[in-house]
Design a protein around this motif. Structure first.
Motif, PDB file in Angstrom:
ATOM      1  N   ASN A 102      -0.185  10.093  37.290  1.00  0.00           N
ATOM      2  CA  ASN A 102      -0.394   9.002  37.383  1.00  0.00           C
ATOM      3  C   ASN A 102       0.438   7.909  38.468  1.00  0.00           C
ATOM      4  N   LEU A 103       1.859   8.252  39.331  1.00  0.00           N
ATOM      5  CA  LEU A 103       1.845   7.471  39.952  1.00  0.00           C
ATOM      6  C   LEU A 103       1.463   8.347  41.525  1.00  0.00           C
ATOM      7  N   ASP A 104       0.047   9.398  41.915  1.00  0.00           N
ATOM      8  CA  ASP A 104      -0.564   9.964  42.984  1.00  0.00           C
ATOM      9  C   ASP A 104      -1.586   9.509  43.114  1.00  0.00           C
ATOM     10  N   VAL A 105      -2.343   9.142  41.734  1.00  0.00           N
ATOM     11  CA  VAL A 105      -3.439   8.089  41.691  1.00  0.00           C
ATOM     12  C   VAL A 105      -3.524   6.702  42.260  1.00  0.00           C
ATOM     13  N   PHE A 106      -2.147   6.331  41.616  1.00  0.00           N
ATOM     14  CA  PHE A 106      -2.147   4.672  41.700  1.00  0.00           C
ATOM     15  C   PHE A 106      -1.789   4.626  43.806  1.00  0.00           C
ATOM     16  N   ARG A 108      -3.035   6.411  45.935  1.00  0.00           N
ATOM     17  CA  ARG A 108      -4.581   6.731  46.292  1.00  0.00           C
ATOM     18  C   ARG A 108      -5.066   4.960  45.799  1.00  0.00           C
ATOM     19  N   PHE A 109      -5.190   4.424  45.508  1.00  0.00           N
ATOM     20  CA  PHE A 109      -5.737   3.445  45.345  1.00  0.00           C
ATOM     21  C   PHE A 109      -5.229   2.330  46.376  1.00  0.00           C
ATOM     22  N   TYR A 110      -4.019   2.375  47.502  1.00  0.00           N
ATOM     23  CA  TYR A 110      -3.855   2.043  48.015  1.00  0.00           C
ATOM     24  C   TYR A 110      -3.987   1.955  49.220  1.00  0.00           C
ATOM     25  N   GLY A 111      -4.020   3.008  49.757  1.00  0.00           N
ATOM     26  CA  GLY A 111      -4.794   4.406  50.622  1.00  0.00           C
ATOM     27  C   GLY A 111      -3.919   4.988  51.104  1.00  0.00           C
ATOM     28  N   MET A 112      -2.227   5.402  50.518  1.00  0.00           N
ATOM     29  CA  MET A 112      -1.438   5.567  51.401  1.00  0.00           C
ATOM     30  C   MET A 112      -1.320   7.090  51.690  1.00  0.00           C
ATOM     31  N   SER A 113      -1.255   7.383  52.788  1.00  0.00           N
ATOM     32  CA  SER A 113      -0.455   8.694  52.888  1.00  0.00           C
ATOM     33  C   SER A 113       0.145  10.044  52.337  1.00  0.00           C
ATOM     34  N   LYS A 114      -0.536  10.844  52.432  1.00  0.00           N
ATOM     35  CA  LYS A 114      -0.078  12.189  51.926  1.00  0.00           C
ATOM     36  C   LYS A 114       1.777  11.942  51.835  1.00  0.00           C
ATOM     37  N   ARG A 118       4.005  11.216  48.242  1.00  0.00           N
ATOM     38  CA  ARG A 118       5.451  11.857  48.185  1.00  0.00           C
ATOM     39  C   ARG A 118       6.956  10.752  48.061  1.00  0.00           C
ATOM     40  N   ASP A 119       7.374  10.467  49.451  1.00  0.00           N
ATOM     41  CA  ASP A 119       8.307   9.696  49.994  1.00  0.00           C
ATOM     42  C   ASP A 119       8.684   9.133  48.701  1.00  0.00           C
ATOM     43  N   ARG A 120       7.534   8.132  48.340  1.00  0.00           N
ATOM     44  CA  ARG A 120       7.497   7.266  47.679  1.00  0.00           C
ATOM     45  C   ARG A 120       8.038   7.402  45.609  1.00  0.00           C
ATOM     46  N   ILE A 121       6.589   8.505  45.380  1.00  0.00           N
ATOM     47  CA  ILE A 121       7.468   8.302  44.503  1.00  0.00           C
ATOM     48  C   ILE A 121       8.684   8.715  43.930  1.00  0.00           C
ATOM     49  N   ASP A 122       9.295   9.971  44.772  1.00  0.00           N
ATOM     50  CA  ASP A 122      10.351  10.367  44.199  1.00  0.00           C
ATOM     51  C   ASP A 122      11.339   9.207  44.618  1.00  0.00           C
ATOM     52  N   TYR A 123      11.521   8.398  45.222  1.00  0.00           N
ATOM     53  CA  TYR A 123      12.121   7.060  45.072  1.00  0.00           C
ATOM     54  C   TYR A 123      12.002   6.677  43.626  1.00  0.00           C
ATOM     55  N   LEU A 124      10.348   5.874  42.976  1.00  0.00           N
ATOM     56  CA  LEU A 124      10.435   5.282  42.078  1.00  0.00           C
ATOM     57  C   LEU A 124      10.198   6.384  40.968  1.00  0.00           C
ATOM     58  N   LEU A 125      10.562   7.727  40.894  1.00  0.00           N
ATOM     59  CA  LEU A 125      10.969   8.181  39.553  1.00  0.00           C
ATOM     60  C   LEU A 125      12.474   7.878  39.496  1.00  0.00           C
ATOM     61  N   ASP A 126      13.076   8.186  40.842  1.00  0.00           N
ATOM     62  CA  ASP A 126      14.467   7.417  40.818  1.00  0.00           C
ATOM     63  C   ASP A 126      15.090   6.502  40.504  1.00  0.00           C
ATOM     64  N   VAL A 156       4.722   1.024  43.800  1.00  0.00           N
ATOM     65  CA  VAL A 156       4.030   2.331  44.224  1.00  0.00           C
ATOM     66  C   VAL A 156       3.711   2.019  46.147  1.00  0.00           C
ATOM     67  N   ASN A 157       3.713  -0.044  46.196  1.00  0.00           N
ATOM     68  CA  ASN A 157       2.443  -0.259  47.007  1.00  0.00           C
ATOM     69  C   ASN A 157       3.804  -1.197  47.428  1.00  0.00           C
TER      70      ASN A 157
END
Lengths: 366, 258
Positions: A102-106, A108-114, A118-126, A156-157
């Motif tokens: 769910n986070l990964d799909v979003f 991409r909506f902001y054109g973020m790099s792979k 990954r870093d952002r998702i780890d941070y936000l889940l934490d 995410v953005n």
């Protein structure tokens, strides 16, 4: 000077057919401020919020304007949304996907790099304490976890402005407190927050400033503590029946008379010249008949300080009677006359102010 | 402070990627039927009907039908995706509201829906073609280009379906579209028999409806027989996609943005 304003709304109107949902609203939100739009359902809060990020179009109106980070949502919708995060009222997660997806799909909506993703998702889940749920299905999440995930998704953005539409509606008290703590943490990250709510407690907990809306208009604006202090008696005595009120009525009149107020306008019970509108159409929810016209102020016309302290305001709502005053002693004395009756003496809160401002009756839209 | 929203293509493909992701979640239930359906068809026609009708339009009846069914597979999947699928994403799941909170416009989102309908059309017609190859109903030749027609057909029916969806307030109303438009079209667009054999009074109808043109392109590739008027069929498909897509976006924007 204007660069400290993240949102500037001026005389904005929005109508649906003939119905004016937002009627000449103006307000500013400063950088890193938490700003609340309060009001009953149908007050125009969500509509106002949607106009800010381009999900609703304001009425073409010569002097009405909205500026978000200096952009007009009519023309720069994408630029505004690129700087915002939105937490909607309803859960709209992709139930087919798991938490990370769910986070990964979003991302991409902001054109973020792979790697950034990954870093952002780890941070936000934490941050949202969801790390051990990363591969869970959405259906396996509790209501509070879903809310936290939606907030994580809105972040995410790394938004400069976080927009929340009734973020804790329908959640239990524990979860609400968790969400509030998370939002307070957001404020420390230099984020500007705009939220709508009809929970007074929520606004009191989070908002630096708020406006109370009703019928698409601004009724009041300011810091919640100050609004309460300036516009509301400090204490309330709730009486559960008109019979109880009968026992204290005489005392209250006398007290008011002693400090020099005009008593002839005292309690005119049973006067219902302004009937509750549309009773029945909403079943048992519409029990709150308007009797705001019955609210009388028993004013003391002596020196100003004393008068302010001794004003007694009485409000009837069906059987229940509310007696408001700034003087706790008056109410205490009244309580002494209430042996065996049901009563509740407490400090007034933002909810009382809210009801005082927007009325106790249900409007059609509610 | 630089503030550059992602480019148009990034936006469109981000949504397309979301659809692929969701679709792949149910690989077995989503991926198997496209292959099973042509197998059932082969069994039914090959063992049954095909023995009564040995040939049609100069080729075996099985082959004649196969070239049409490659296209109708694309039509059905694209139509389902952009009617029921779109409606559910819009009204029940509120998935669109989530997307529109990101730097994505209604136009980006719906173009992506049409592209996704085309992708599904491509996949479904490839599946049918694959089965036809395996059972030697069609030769492996220029026929490998037929899924491209499936892609265009999927986009066209995606756009038409979005346009239909823009009028629909209750999900039950899609039944009118399916039984009132798509099913009759299936019988009068040259899938089961050549439209040239239709009565004169009915022929213009066959030329107006979209499926006829897709079937003609597919059949030309399957039989390796090309005529200049195929250009008209191709132009029809492209034009219909743009026209219906344009009005679908226009109408759905009004519905999604208050």
């Amino acid at each position: 000077m204007s660069d400290t304003r993240v949102i500037a709304v001026k005389n904005v109107r929005k109508s649906y057919g003939g119905f004016l949902a937002v009627n000449g609203l103006s307000f500013d939100v400063d950088k890193t401020e938490c700003f609340g739009l309060l009001g009953p359902n149908g007050a125009g809060k969500t509509t106002m919020m949607k106009m800010i990020y381009g999900m609703a179009i304001r009425d073409p109106h010569s002097d009405g304007s909205i500026s978000v980070f200096g952009y007009d949502p009519l023309y720069d919708e994408l630029k505004i949304k690129n700087l915002c995060g939105v937490v909607p009222q309803e859960d709209n997660l992709d139930i087919e996907l798991n938490v990370v997806e769910n986070l990964d799909v979003f991302c991409r909506f902001y054109g973020m790099s792979k790697s950034a993703t990954r870093d952002r998702i780890d941070y936000l889940l934490d941050l949202m304490e969801l790390t051990d749920k990363r591969d869970s299905k959405i259906k396996a999440l509790s209501g509070g976890m879903k809310r936290r995930l939606i907030i994580a998704r809105a972040l995410v953005n790394q938004p400069k402005l976080l927009i929340l539409d009734e973020p804790t509606t329908g959640l239990d008290p524990q979860v609400r407190h968790v969400i509030w703590n998370k939002l307070r943490a957001m404020k420390k990250l230099d984020m500007t927050i705009l939220l709508t709510t009809h929970y007074m407690e929520e606004a009191f907990q989070l908002c630096d400033r708020l406006i109370i809306m009703d019928g698409g208009k601004k009724m009041m604006e300011g810091n919640p503590q100050r609004l309460l202090k300036d516009n509301m008696e400090h204490y309330v005595l709730e009486l559960k029946s008109a019979g109880s009120f009968g026992k204290v009525e005489g005392f209250l009149k006398e007290t008011a008379a002693n400090i020099g107020s005009t008593t002839e306008a005292a309690t005119k019970e049973g006067v219902t010249d302004k009937a509750g509108n549309d009773e029945g159409a909403f079943g048992e929810a519409v029990n709150a008949e308007t009797e705001t016209d019955e609210t009388e102020t028993i004013e003391a016309e002596t020196d100003e300080a004393a008068s302010k302290k001794a004003v007694i305001r009485v409000e009837h709502m069906e059987e229940i009677v509310y007696v408001y005053s700034n003087d706790p002693e008056v109410l205490q004395k009244a309580v002494c006359l209430l042996k065996g009756e049901d009563y509740y003496l407490r400090q007034s809160n933002l909810e009382d102010l809210f009801l005082k401002t927007t009325g106790r009756a249900l409007a059609n839209a509610q | 402070m630089p503030n550059n929203p992602p480019s148009f293509l990034t936006r469109v493909f981000a949504i397309w990627h979301r659809h692929v992701r969701v679709y792949n979640k149910f690989l077995l239930s989503n991926g198997l039927p496209p292959f099973l359906e042509p197998l059932i068809f082969l069994a039914g026609i090959g063992l049954g009907l095909g023995r009564y009708i040995p040939s049609m339009g100069g080729v075996s009846y099985v082959r004649f039908l196969a070239s049409g069914l490659i296209i109708t597979a694309a039509m059905w999947t694209a139509s389902f995706e952009c009617t029921f699928g779109t409606f559910i994403r819009m009204e029940f799941g509120k998935v669109y509201d989530g997307m529109l909170a990101a730097p994505i416009s209604v136009r980006d989102m719906l173009i992506s829906e049409i592209l996704w309908a085309g992708t599904k059309g491509l996949f479904f017609s490839s599946a049918v073609l694959f089965i036809m190859f395996v059972f030697r109903v069609l030769p492996v030749s220029i026929t490998v280009l037929v899924p491209f027609v499936g892609f265009l057909t999927g986009m066209m029916f995606g756009a038409i379906s979005l346009f239909v969806t823009s009028f629909v307030r209750n999900i039950q109303y899609f039944n009118f579209f399916f039984t009132g438009f798509l099913t009759p079209m299936f019988f009068f667009s040259g899938v089961l028999f050549p439209v040239e054999n239709l009565p004169k009074a009915v022929r213009p109808i066959a030329e107006i409806v979209p499926l006829t043109h897709s079937v003609r392109l597919s059949r030309a590739l399957c039989n390796g027989v090309f005529t200049p008027d195929l250009v008209i069929d191709l132009l029809y498909i492209v034009a219909a996609t743009f026209v219906f897509g344009y009005f679908a976006i226009k109408r759905l924007r009004r519905r999604l943005i208050d």
